[in-house]
Every structure is written in structure tokens, then in C-alpha cells.
Scaffold this motif. Structure first.
Motif, PDB file in Angstrom:
ATOM      1  N   ARG A  67       0.825  -1.213   0.000  1.00  0.00           N
ATOM      2  CA  ARG A  67       0.000   0.000   0.000  1.00  0.00           C
ATOM      3  C   ARG A  67       0.861   1.265   0.000  1.00  0.00           C
ATOM      4  NH1 ARG A  67      -3.779  -2.991   3.088  1.00  0.00           N
ATOM      5  NH2 ARG A  67      -2.933  -2.298   5.069  1.00  0.00           N
ATOM      6  N   VAL A  75      -1.819  -1.447  -6.874  1.00  0.00           N
ATOM      7  CA  VAL A  75      -3.093  -1.966  -7.361  1.00  0.00           C
ATOM      8  C   VAL A  75      -2.834  -3.254  -8.109  1.00  0.00           C
ATOM      9  CG1 VAL A  75      -4.347   0.223  -7.511  1.00  0.00           C
ATOM     10  CG2 VAL A  75      -2.838  -0.480  -9.374  1.00  0.00           C
ATOM     11  N   PRO A  95     -17.660  -1.754  -8.904  1.00  0.00           N
ATOM     12  CA  PRO A  95     -16.922  -1.021  -7.870  1.00  0.00           C
ATOM     13  C   PRO A  95     -15.565  -1.672  -7.609  1.00  0.00           C
ATOM     14  CG  PRO A  95     -19.181  -1.410  -7.179  1.00  0.00           C
ATOM     15  CD  PRO A  95     -18.978  -2.214  -8.427  1.00  0.00           C
ATOM     16  N   GLY A  96     -14.539  -0.863  -7.609  1.00  0.00           N
ATOM     17  CA  GLY A  96     -13.177  -1.377  -7.368  1.00  0.00           C
ATOM     18  C   GLY A  96     -12.362  -1.473  -8.631  1.00  0.00           C
ATOM     19  N   VAL A  97     -13.047  -1.442  -9.760  1.00  0.00           N
ATOM     20  CA  VAL A  97     -12.320  -1.460 -11.038  1.00  0.00           C
ATOM     21  C   VAL A  97     -11.995  -0.026 -11.412  1.00  0.00           C
ATOM     22  CG1 VAL A  97     -12.442  -2.024 -13.491  1.00  0.00           C
ATOM     23  CG2 VAL A  97     -13.417  -3.586 -11.795  1.00  0.00           C
ATOM     24  N   GLU A  98     -10.723   0.237 -11.569  1.00  0.00           N
ATOM     25  CA  GLU A  98     -10.320   1.618 -11.823  1.00  0.00           C
ATOM     26  C   GLU A  98     -10.136   1.910 -13.300  1.00  0.00           C
ATOM     27  OE1 GLU A  98      -6.845   2.334  -9.449  1.00  0.00           O
ATOM     28  OE2 GLU A  98      -8.006   2.358  -7.589  1.00  0.00           O
ATOM     29  N   VAL A 116      -7.434  -2.972 -10.792  1.00  0.00           N
ATOM     30  CA  VAL A 116      -8.443  -3.078  -9.738  1.00  0.00           C
ATOM     31  C   VAL A 116      -7.799  -2.892  -8.370  1.00  0.00           C
ATOM     32  CG1 VAL A 116      -9.809  -4.642 -11.157  1.00  0.00           C
ATOM     33  CG2 VAL A 116      -8.180  -5.578  -9.500  1.00  0.00           C
ATOM     34  N   LYS A 117      -8.624  -2.671  -7.360  1.00  0.00           N
ATOM     35  CA  LYS A 117      -8.116  -2.516  -5.999  1.00  0.00           C
ATOM     36  C   LYS A 117      -7.729  -3.859  -5.376  1.00  0.00           C
ATOM     37  CE  LYS A 117      -8.210   1.860  -4.789  1.00  0.00           C
ATOM     38  NZ  LYS A 117      -6.956   2.547  -4.431  1.00  0.00           N
ATOM     39  N   ASP A 118      -8.611  -4.847  -5.548  1.00  0.00           N
ATOM     40  CA  ASP A 118      -8.387  -6.126  -4.879  1.00  0.00           C
ATOM     41  C   ASP A 118      -8.816  -7.241  -5.822  1.00  0.00           C
ATOM     42  OD1 ASP A 118      -8.106  -8.282  -3.257  1.00  0.00           O
ATOM     43  OD2 ASP A 118      -9.407  -7.552  -1.650  1.00  0.00           O
ATOM     44  N   LEU A 167     -12.494  -9.483  -6.616  1.00  0.00           N
ATOM     45  CA  LEU A 167     -13.316  -9.042  -7.745  1.00  0.00           C
ATOM     46  C   LEU A 167     -13.328 -10.012  -8.923  1.00  0.00           C
ATOM     47  CD1 LEU A 167     -12.334  -5.244  -7.914  1.00  0.00           C
ATOM     48  CD2 LEU A 167     -14.454  -6.237  -7.056  1.00  0.00           C
TER      49      LEU A 167
END
Lengths: 313, 391
Positions: A225, A230, A252-255, A268-270, A274
């Protein structure tokens, strides 16, 4: 944090004009495995040499089990088990004699000594070769004996200095399993390595060291982090990937989603959380997936980010 | 103390399993002793050949008669077989020319009278070309007799100068020539510091290889560092001095045991006798202490066990050869004093004393030399900047 097994505070060690360790501080709690991760020459061995009381610090302090550690003190060394990087065994002594010698030096005697020696021989899998001189052992067996000596006194703090360097994969696996078992028993472990995967597998917390300075420390996820890390999910297949991209971006979470003719790469974040939803959405838009690949930032990435160079440079 | 003994015991066990120590400490020196004994052993077994001395002396000269009787009396002394042929001067010269006599002594007429009156006179000695050491022995005896007779001549001159009456003068000269020396030096056995060649060889080789042997113990410190075990030892809950002291103890014990074995086996093989066991034991322990102190200086300056090995060899050979490990060494002036401070030399002197019957009370000097050497070396090693294992 007064019950920390090891407290290293602002350690400095110079060799002539070279500052090998420059203000390193960290703590290790009981049962915790702390990894010092850095390339060769980063200052790992110098740091643990001060922690083990082999050399004196020019500045700063080391406290083991609440007692200050210096080369002249013997009290805190009773809590210490050291496994040096180089094999530190006597080739003309048998495995049992090696263990008994160091056991006696650590204050064990009589039945307690004999019992502990046999326990350790079993633990390191050398009971059936205990009567052989250690110079007749294979490289892996010598490594195991080297580790076994460090365990004789049931140390509160076990220091392992790159124990898998030059070890075959089978022995390496056995060593890593042993370390995992030891930390599970409540022993605090200080583990130095330049192998990212070992640090990721074994260590509860990791200190990244380079040029004698601790660049960052924390859990693996905390370190990732730090660099704003990511994940990526790469989808490969046929169908309307471009059409699916808009729907994928709404998850949500997909950038970000970038598509090519037969693939799409999602930032993505995680990713593990996902991936199922991503695969389902793509399939719902008629995409036939041939492969799905998840990539997460690793400690190599972190090290590269922090120091501008790779771990094996 | 317990940890010191644990480390020392373990180290000794490892050394006992190290065949190179066995080879260097026992096999090589015994082999060298054997070789030297075979090559040079005959020096000690020198046999004197019979020697014929042709003497021409006036028949009525009692002083010349004394000289002839002294030479004749050498027969059977110290292995000499002397035959005296009394002939005239010409025949005596012929005997020499023909090689029938090894030595000719030509005593002039009036020799005794001249001696009594303090007048110059001389005895001509002719040595045959092929005369051996036996002739030299006889000549040296004759020289001694003539010196005594010369003392009579001096007495006569002094008496004449002082106006001593002739009768009293004759008595004085007689006393000077036949009375023997006023003082005698009797060498007790304990002060006899000369080992015979065989014993000297055994003792010398033992002294030389003592230095190599103790090197094994002390250089173990460097090996500990090279093998990584020194770091582990330093992480143990033991004081730092214990590691160094254990190596010193190991060196000392190895040195004592190896030297004792060499002296015993060498003595048995080559017939060497070293006398009082307690005195020899003290000498061996002191020599081992001195040798160990040198090795600590080496460990201080050597960075690797290889460097330490080379330095040990140099020091051992210099001290060994200088101390007479291979052959007797003599020097004059300051160098002589320096050689006397060599522990190998002191060991040999001490063993010479004990082999001559000396006991503990007679070996004070060599003991002090060796212990002094150990103290000086230990002090120097403390002053020398540490480049080695303890740096």
C-alpha cells in the motif's frame, strides 16, 4: 510494547568511511517473524551481528528480552539462538558432539543436555546420522545441523541469517517449513534474506533495508500500500471484449479497463475479491474466456519503488 | 572455568582426530631424528687409531724423562693407544718421513737444566702428514706439560733475579714443575650442559617441532573465524576471553604432550637419557609456554590461517636452527647473548643439565629464560595492533 523480545534502536555501525548500518530501528514481539529484506551488502548481516552481540554498535542500542546486548554481555545471549549465514559447525565432530558442545556452552548439562540434544537431532532429521562426523554430511544435512545448534537452548529470539543461501530446493523447503513451525511455537524470529518469496511466505512483518538504512517496514500488504499498489486482472478470449469493457468499468473497485482485440486488462483494488464478478460480467456479454491472469504488486515492486533498484542487483 | 574446559576438551578431541597434527608433531620429527642419526650418528662413535710417537730425549735429563713418561702414560687413557719409541733425533725424523710414526718429539740436550735456570729452550715436534686426531691429542698433552715446565723456567728467572740461593732455587723450580696447579676446577655433573650428539638431536627436534605443534592450537583461532564458528562462539553466553584462553590451553597441552612423547620415543630409539623426570617435565612445560606465547604474536598479525602457517614455519626454523635443533650453534658478543635467550636453546641447555644428573634446583636459568621469553612475547602481542582474528 515493553514485552517485545527484541528492540533495536537507532543502530549505527561504521567501517572506516563506510557507514554499513545507519540509524536502523525495529522491534520484534514474541511469536513474530520479522524479515530483513535487502540485497547483498545492504547491511543485514552487520545489523544482526550487532543484535547478536558479535560486534559493538557505534551508536544506538539493542535490547534482547529486556537486557542490553553488547559484545561483552552474556546475560541476553542466553535468550539468543544464532544461525549464521556460513556453516558454523565443527567438521571433525559428529552431529551429536556438535550439538552437545554448544549445548554445554549455553549452560545445559547432564540429563537435560542429553535430552535436548536428542530432541533437536530428531527435529532436524539427523537422529540416524548423529554418530557420523559432520564433514561426512551432505550440504543440506550440514545446513540442518547449523540450524539445530541455534535451537538448542529454546531461544526466545532466533536469528537466521540467510539460511537458505546455496541450499538445494528440497532442503530449502524443509528449512522454511521449520521456521514456520518455530514461529508457531511462540519463538520470535529475525530472518534476513534477499529472496522476496521467502520474506513473503515467512514474515509477519518485513523491514526493507538498503545502503544501511531501513527504507520501510510493515506487513506485506502495508508495504504494498505504501506504493499505492493496485492489482491487475488480464482476461484473454474471444467475443465482444470492447463491449464488455463499459460494463466492467462499472464494477466497484475497477479503476481502469484497457482492451485489445483478444484481451482486456483491468486495473483493480483487490483482484482476488473481484475476479469472480469480472469473469461473470464478461461472460454475460458473450465473451468466451480462454484465460484469466491475476497480477498483484510484490515486494520486488516495493523494493524497486523505494530504492530504484532490484533486490538482486 | 567450566566453559573453558568444555571448549578445550572439544578442541583437543578435534586435534586428536586431525592426522596432520599427528604427522607434524610426531612422525616428521621422528623421521628427521632417524635421518640425522643415520647421517651424523658416526660422529659420536669416533674410534681413535693407535699412534706411535718417536721420542729423542737425553738419557740423563730427568725433566725430559718426565715428558717421555707423560706421553707413555697416555696409553689406555680416553681410548688412546700410544706407543713410545725412544730413538735418536735422526731416526725420529726418518720415522716421520717414512710414515712409521705419527709424531716425533725432539728434546734438546740440556733441556732440564735450561728449564731449571730459566733459560730459553724448546722441544721440536714433528707431525706426520697422515697423522690423525690421535697425534693432535698427544701434542696437546705435550703442550700442557711444556707449559708447566715453562712455569718452572719463569720461577727460576724470578729466583735468580731476586738472588735466591741455588739450592732453594732448585727446590722452587721443582715445586713449580711438579707440584701441579694450585687451583683445580672440578665440573659437577649438574653443570655439564653438553648433550651428546644423539641426545642433542632428539632434544633439538623436539624443541623445533614444539613450535609447529603449538601453532596448530593457536592457529585454530583463525580457522574458527574462517569456518564461521567464531561468530557462533561469540554469540554464546561465555566471556570473550574464554575462547582465546582455550586455544592457549590447547596449544600448551599439545606442546607438552608432543614434546614428552618425542623425548620419550626419541630417547628410546636413539639411546638418549635426559635424567630427572620432574626436572624434564618442568623444562617441557616452560618450553611449551614460551612457544605458545610466540604463536599468540603470530595470530595477532596474521589475517589468515595460511599466513599464520607460513609465519609459524619461519619462526620455528629460525628459533630451532638458532637454538641448535640440527647442529650446535655458537656465536660471540651480543649475538651469543641473543642466542642464549632462545627458548629452544634454553630447553637444550636445561636438558643437558638434567642429562648430566641435575635436578629441579639446577635448571633455574633455562626455566627463567623460557618463562621470561613467554612473558615478553605475551606483552609484545598485547602491544602489537591486532590485524588478525580478534580484530
Amino acid at each position: 510494547m515493553t514485552d517485545d523480545v527484541l528492540v533495536v534502536d537507532s543502530l549505527v555501525r561504521r567501517f572506516g568511511d563506510l557507514t554499513a548500518v545507519d540509524g536502523v530501528s525495529f522491534r520484534i514481539a514474541p511469536g513474530e517473524t520479522y524479515g530483513l529484506l535487502g540485497p547483498n551488502g545492504a547491511g543485514k548481516t552487520t545489523t544482526i551481528s550487532m543484535v547478536a552481540g558479535l560486534i559493538a554498535a557505534d551508536e544506538g542500542t539493542v535490547t534482547v528480552a529486556g537486557q542490553p546486548m553488547t559484545p561483552r554481555t552474556t546475560g541476553p545471549k542466553r535468550h539468543l539462538g544464532l544461525v549464521p549465514q556460513e556453516l558454523a559447525i565443527y567438521p571433525d565432530l559428529t552431529g551429536r558432539e556438535n550439538l552437545a558442545l554448544f549445548g554445554r556452552l549455553q549452560g545445559l548439562r547432564g540429563a537435560a543436555l542429553r535430552g535436548r540434544v536428542e530432541e533437536v537431532l530428531s527435529l532436524i532429521g539427523l537422529a540416524d546420522r548423529a554418530k557420523d562426523r559432520s564433514k561426512e554430511y551432505s550440504g543440506g544435512m550440514k545446513r540442518r545441523l547449523n540450524i539445530g545448534i541455534g535451537l538448542l537452548n529454546r531461544p526466545t529470539l532466533l536469528i537466521l541469517d540467510e539460511p537458505t543461501v546455496g541450499v538445494d530446493p528440497q532442503s530449502r523447503h524443509a528449512i522454511l517449513e521449520s521456521v514456520e513451525a518455530l514461529s508457531g511455537e511462540g519463538m520470535a524470529v529475525l530472518y534476513t534474506t534477499h529472496y522476496m518469496e521467502e520474506a513473503e511466505r515467512l514474515c509477519d512483518r518485513i523491514g526493507i533495508i538498503d545502503s544501511g538504512r531501513l527504507q520501510a517496514e510493515g506487513t506485506r500488504d502495508e508495504l504494498v500500500r505504501l506504493i499505492g499498489g493496485v492489482d491487475t486482472i488480464r482476461l484473454g478470449g474471444t467475443g465482444d471484449l470492447a463491449g464488455a469493457a463499459d460494463e466492467l468499468r462499472r464494477i466497484p473497485g475497477v479503476e481502469r479497463v484497457e482492451t485489445e482485440r483478444r484481451s482486456a486488462v483491468l486495473t483493480v483494488k483487490d483482484a482476488p475479491a473481484l475476479v469472480a464478478q469480472v469473469v461473470g460480467t464478461a461472460a454475460a456479454h458473450g465473451v468466451t474466456l480462454a484465460d484469466v491472469e491475476i497480477s498483484r504488486p510484490d515486494l520486488e515492486s516495493v523494493f524497486l519503488h523505494l530504492t530504484g533498484k532490484g533486490l538482486r542487483d | 572455568m567450566r566453559q573453558l574446559l568444555v571448549l578445550t576438551g572439544s578442541d583437543l578431541l578435534q586435534r586428536a582426530r586431525d592426522t596432520s597434527l599427528f604427522i607434524f608433531a610426531l612422525v616428521v620429527p621422528l623421521a628427521l631424528m632417524s635421518v640425522f642419526n643415520l647421517v651424523f650418528g658416526s660422529i659420536e662413535q669416533l674410534e681413535l687409531e693407535p699412534v706411535t710417537v718417536a721420542v729423542s730425549a737425553p738419557a740423563d735429563d730427568d725433566m725430559a724423562g718426565v715428558l717421555v713418561e707423560v706421553v707413555r702414560g697416555l696409553k689406555g687413557q680416553a681410548g688412546l693407544d700410544v706407543t713410545v719409541d725412544e730413538v735418536d733425533a735422526g731416526t725420529a725424523r726418518d720415522r716421520i718421513d717414512d710414515g712409521d710414526a705419527a709424531l716425533a718429539l725432539l728434546v734438546p740436550d740440556g733441556f732440564g737444566q735450561a728449564a731449571r735456570m730459566g733459560e730459553p729452550t724448546s722441544v721440536e715436534a714433528l707431525r706426520g702428514d697422515e697423522a690423525g686426531i690421535e697425534a693432535d691429542v698427544v701434542l696437546s698433552v705435550v703442550d700442557g706439560v711444556l707449559e708447566q715446565i715453562g712455569a718452572g723456567a719463569v720461577t727460576a728467572r724470578a729466583g735468580l733475579a731476586e738472588g735466591v740461593p741455588p739450592q732453594e732455587l732448585a727446590d722452587l723450580v721443582g715445586a713449580a714443575t711438579s707440584g701441579g696447579p694450585a687451583y683445580t676446577l672440578e665440573q659437577g655433573r649438574a653443570s655439564d650442559e653438553q648433550l651428546d650428539y644423539g641426545s642433542s638431536l632428539v632434544a633439538g627436534q623436539a624443541g623445533l617441532f614444539l613450535l609447529f605443534t603449538v601453532g596448530f592450537g593457536v592457529s585454530g583461532l583463525l580457522l574458527e573465524r574462517e569456518n564461521g564458528t567464531l561468530a557462533r562462539l561469540r554469540s554464546m553466553p561465555i566471556p570473550g576471553w574464554v575462547v582465546v584462553a582455550s586455544k592457549a590451553l590447547v596449544s600448551f597441552v599439545l606442546g607438552v604432550v608432543a614434546t614428552a612423547v618425542l623425548l620419550t620415543v626419541g630417547g628410546w630409539l636413539f639411546g638418549a637419557e635426559f635424567g630427572s623426570l620432574p626436572a624434564v617435565a618442568v623444562l617441557v612445560m616452560c618450553a611449551s609456554a614460551a612457544a605458545t606465547s610466540v604463536m599468540f604474536l603470530i595470530v595477532r598479525v596474521a589475517r589468515t590461517s595460511e599466513q599464520a602457517g607460513i609465519a609459524t614455519s619461519i619462526v620455528a626454523l629460525v628459533l630451532g636452527i638458532g637454538g641448535g635443533a640440527f647442529f650446535p650453534v655458537s656465536a660471540t658478543g651480543s649475538l651469543s647473548a641473543l642466542l642464549d635467550l632462545n627458548p629452544v636453546s634454553a630447553l637444550l641447555r636445561g636438558l643437558g643439565t638434567t642429562s648430566g644428573g641435575g635436578g629441579l634446583g639446577d635448571i633455574g636459568v633455562p626455566v627463567l629464560v623460557m618463562l621470561g621469553f613467554a612473558v615478553v612475547m605475551a606483552s609484545v602481542s598485547r602491544l602489537v595492533p591486532d590485524r588478525g582474528v580478534l580484530a
